[in-house]
Design an enzyme around this catalytic site. Structure first.
Site, PDB file in Angstrom:
ATOM      1  N   ASP A  41       0.489  -0.909   0.120  1.00 45.39           N
ATOM      2  CA  ASP A  41      -0.209  -0.164  -0.126  1.00 45.39           C
ATOM      3  C   ASP A  41       1.033   1.601   0.132  1.00 45.39           C
ATOM      4  O   ASP A  41       1.803   1.767   0.224  1.00 45.39           O
ATOM      5  CB  ASP A  41      -0.925   0.110   1.271  1.00 45.39           C
ATOM      6  CG  ASP A  41      -1.852  -0.876   1.280  1.00 45.39           C
ATOM      7  OD1 ASP A  41      -2.125  -1.791   0.076  1.00 45.39           O
ATOM      8  OD2 ASP A  41      -2.677  -0.521   2.239  1.00 45.39           O
ATOM      9  N   ARG A  58     -12.124   6.828   5.795  1.00 48.40           N
ATOM     10  CA  ARG A  58     -13.531   6.288   5.184  1.00 48.40           C
ATOM     11  C   ARG A  58     -14.515   7.169   5.320  1.00 48.40           C
ATOM     12  O   ARG A  58     -15.478   7.522   4.110  1.00 48.40           O
ATOM     13  CB  ARG A  58     -14.224   4.702   4.761  1.00 48.40           C
ATOM     14  CG  ARG A  58     -13.526   3.348   4.962  1.00 48.40           C
ATOM     15  CD  ARG A  58     -12.954   3.334   3.098  1.00 48.40           C
ATOM     16  NE  ARG A  58     -11.841   4.025   2.922  1.00 48.40           N
ATOM     17  CZ  ARG A  58     -10.366   4.670   2.631  1.00 48.40           C
ATOM     18  NH1 ARG A  58      -9.885   2.942   3.175  1.00 48.40           N
ATOM     19  NH2 ARG A  58      -9.790   4.603   2.070  1.00 48.40           N
ATOM     20  N   THR A  81     -10.304   2.622  -7.993  1.00 46.03           N
ATOM     21  CA  THR A  81     -11.266   3.876  -7.642  1.00 46.03           C
ATOM     22  C   THR A  81     -12.756   3.117  -7.636  1.00 46.03           C
ATOM     23  O   THR A  81     -13.098   2.532  -8.124  1.00 46.03           O
ATOM     24  CB  THR A  81     -10.809   5.115  -8.470  1.00 46.03           C
ATOM     25  OG1 THR A  81     -11.962   6.239  -8.283  1.00 46.03           O
ATOM     26  CG2 THR A  81     -11.096   4.197 -10.316  1.00 46.03           C
ATOM     27  N   HIS A  82     -13.257   4.528  -6.472  1.00 47.04           N
ATOM     28  CA  HIS A  82     -15.485   3.961  -7.516  1.00 47.04           C
ATOM     29  C   HIS A  82     -15.650   4.738  -7.981  1.00 47.04           C
ATOM     30  O   HIS A  82     -17.319   5.248  -8.008  1.00 47.04           O
ATOM     31  CB  HIS A  82     -15.961   3.774  -5.672  1.00 47.04           C
ATOM     32  CG  HIS A  82     -15.406   3.338  -5.073  1.00 47.04           C
ATOM     33  ND1 HIS A  82     -13.783   4.243  -3.789  1.00 47.04           N
ATOM     34  CD2 HIS A  82     -14.783   1.763  -4.479  1.00 47.04           C
ATOM     35  CE1 HIS A  82     -13.520   2.669  -3.056  1.00 47.04           C
ATOM     36  NE2 HIS A  82     -14.229   1.375  -3.436  1.00 47.04           N
ATOM     37  N   ALA A 117      -5.462   8.384   0.110  1.00 47.27           N
ATOM     38  CA  ALA A 117      -6.279   8.969   1.506  1.00 47.27           C
ATOM     39  C   ALA A 117      -5.814   9.742   2.061  1.00 47.27           C
ATOM     40  O   ALA A 117      -6.389   9.997   2.814  1.00 47.27           O
ATOM     41  CB  ALA A 117      -7.228   7.726   1.288  1.00 47.27           C
ATOM     42  N   ARG A 120      -1.198  -0.680  -8.765  1.00 48.71           N
ATOM     43  CA  ARG A 120      -2.262   0.250  -8.430  1.00 48.71           C
ATOM     44  C   ARG A 120      -2.881   1.241  -8.005  1.00 48.71           C
ATOM     45  O   ARG A 120      -1.261   2.353  -7.819  1.00 48.71           O
ATOM     46  CB  ARG A 120      -2.888  -0.544  -6.915  1.00 48.71           C
ATOM     47  CG  ARG A 120      -4.049  -0.274  -6.610  1.00 48.71           C
ATOM     48  CD  ARG A 120      -4.717  -0.208  -5.134  1.00 48.71           C
ATOM     49  NE  ARG A 120      -4.307  -1.356  -4.287  1.00 48.71           N
ATOM     50  CZ  ARG A 120      -3.791  -1.722  -3.440  1.00 48.71           C
ATOM     51  NH1 ARG A 120      -3.600  -0.804  -2.644  1.00 48.71           N
ATOM     52  NH2 ARG A 120      -3.546  -3.783  -2.700  1.00 48.71           N
TER      53      ARG A 120
END
Ligand SMILES: Cc1cc2nc3c(=O)[nH]c(=O)nc-3n(C[C@H](O)[C@H](O)[C@H](O)COP(=O)(O)OP(=O)(O)OC[C@H]3O[C@@H](n4cnc5c(N)ncnc54)[C@H](O)[C@@H]3O)c2cc1C
Length: 308
Positions: free
Chosen positions: A134, A289, A226-227, A189, A184
């Site tokens: 990550d 989140r 991604t969303h 974030a 990725r």
């Protein structure tokens, strides 16, 4: 702006206590986190695999300065990979693991972290799967990429992450767009200063678009995390334009976010991987989140008010 304030406020021990103890928190944690233990992670992985989705498991926790804790996190990953392999869930990388370098000692010293990551990579290889590192706060970016470059000599499938919010993102994508390299791409974030990061949403999205073009035109294996419906659509168009086969890249989304879209994409024949966190140390993950979506935050604050 709200996101920055929330991410900064989240470091306060009092706020941490308030959020952790609030009765409303449990339901929200459960919607984003698979459970506390490796068996919970295996159970959720099995269900996602049955729905045709790939999985990346993250054992929650970050930024440890304690060598014993870094070693314990490493052992948890080794144990988890054994369990996933025994359950037949790792074949062809169907379930892999995501590791935060600061959770395995990056801020103790890079050598400790590299040794622990190498151990996890070896366990992943034995189970027939792979590891992705990550991307975390800015101070961790360069040492993480250096560890990945070094370990890739022995573990060529070790993946890494580029945060489009960083000014260096496009250059990193060009450097990483090499044959077979798993990268990725996400927006990022963490709250970073203007000197190193784009802070306006529009600029982050534009940077994501530029990085997307570099990766999709290159010879590597892009993992598009991604969303965002617009970016997912652009990725699909670029895949057509560049003639990419459906198995030469993947979409990635977080557990509990847009699950219907995850299934819809998978039903079109695309590879879709769900990032599944588990473990008891969920505070920092939950705050990120909540910060991403004001609607989540408002819902959470209303529930706090009702229960206090
Ligand atoms: C698989 C995966 C791995 C990641 N790994 C990393 C990493 O290593 N390092 C890192 O810094 N970041 C990582 N991220 C987080 C990422 O950087 C973003 O913070 C996060 O994905 C939100 O950005 P977005 O692209 O979805 O776009 P946004 O513009 O934030 O969201 C687009 C839409 O998605 C939906 N959505 C987004 N977030 C939420 C939410 N919390 N709850 C409900 N709906 C939501 C909403 O419909 C929203 O309108 C990862 C994300 C994913 C999906």
């Amino acid at each position: 702006m709200l996101r920055r304030v929330l991410l900064a406020a989240a470091a306060s021990p009092r706020l941490r206590q308030l959020i952790t103890d609030a009765p409303a928190t449990r339901a929200i944690v459960d919607s984003y986190v698979a459970g506390e233990t490796a068996p919970d992670a295996v159970r959720v992985t099995r269900a996602l695999r049955a729905a045709g989705l790939l999985v990346s498991l993250d054992y929650l926790g970050e930024d440890t300065r304690d060598p014993a804790q870094a070693a314990a996190v490493t052992e948890e990953y080794v144990h988890l990979l054994g369990q996933l392999g025994a359950a037949g869930l790792t074949h062809g990388g169907a379930a892999e693991v995501s590791v935060k370098p600061t959770a395995v000692g990056l801020f103790l010293d890079a050598g400790t972290a590299a040794g622990n990551i190498a151990r996890i990579c070896a366990a992943a290889a034995e189970a027939g799967t792979m590891v992705t590192l990550d991307a975390e706060e800015y101070a961790a970016i360069e040492p993480t990429l250096q560890i990945a470059a070094k370990l890739r000599a022995e573990h060529p499938d070790l993946g890494c992450v580029v945060q489009a919010c960083l000014r260096r993102a496009e250059a990193d994508c060009r450097a990483l767009a090499a044959h077979g390299v798993r990268v990725r791409l996400c927006k990022g974030a963490y709250s970073e200063p203007d000197a190193v990061a784009f802070t306006a949403r529009r600029d982050v999205d534009r940077s994501f678009g530029r990085c997307l073009r570099v990766l999709m035109n290159g010879p590597g294996y892009p993992m598009l995390a991604t969303h965002d419906p617009r970016l997912i659509q652009i990725a699909g168009s670029l895949a057509l334009l560049t003639g990419r086969a459906p198995d030469s890249f993947e979409y990635q989304m977080l557990y509990g976010i847009r699950p219907a879209e995850q299934r819809r994409l998978a039903n079109t024949g695309a590879r879709v991987r769900v990032y599944v966190p588990y473990g008891g140390d969920w505070y920092a993950y939950l705050v990120r989140r909540l910060a991403e979506r004001p609607a989540n935050l408002a819902f959470f604050l209303r529930s706090l008010g009702r229960n206090s």
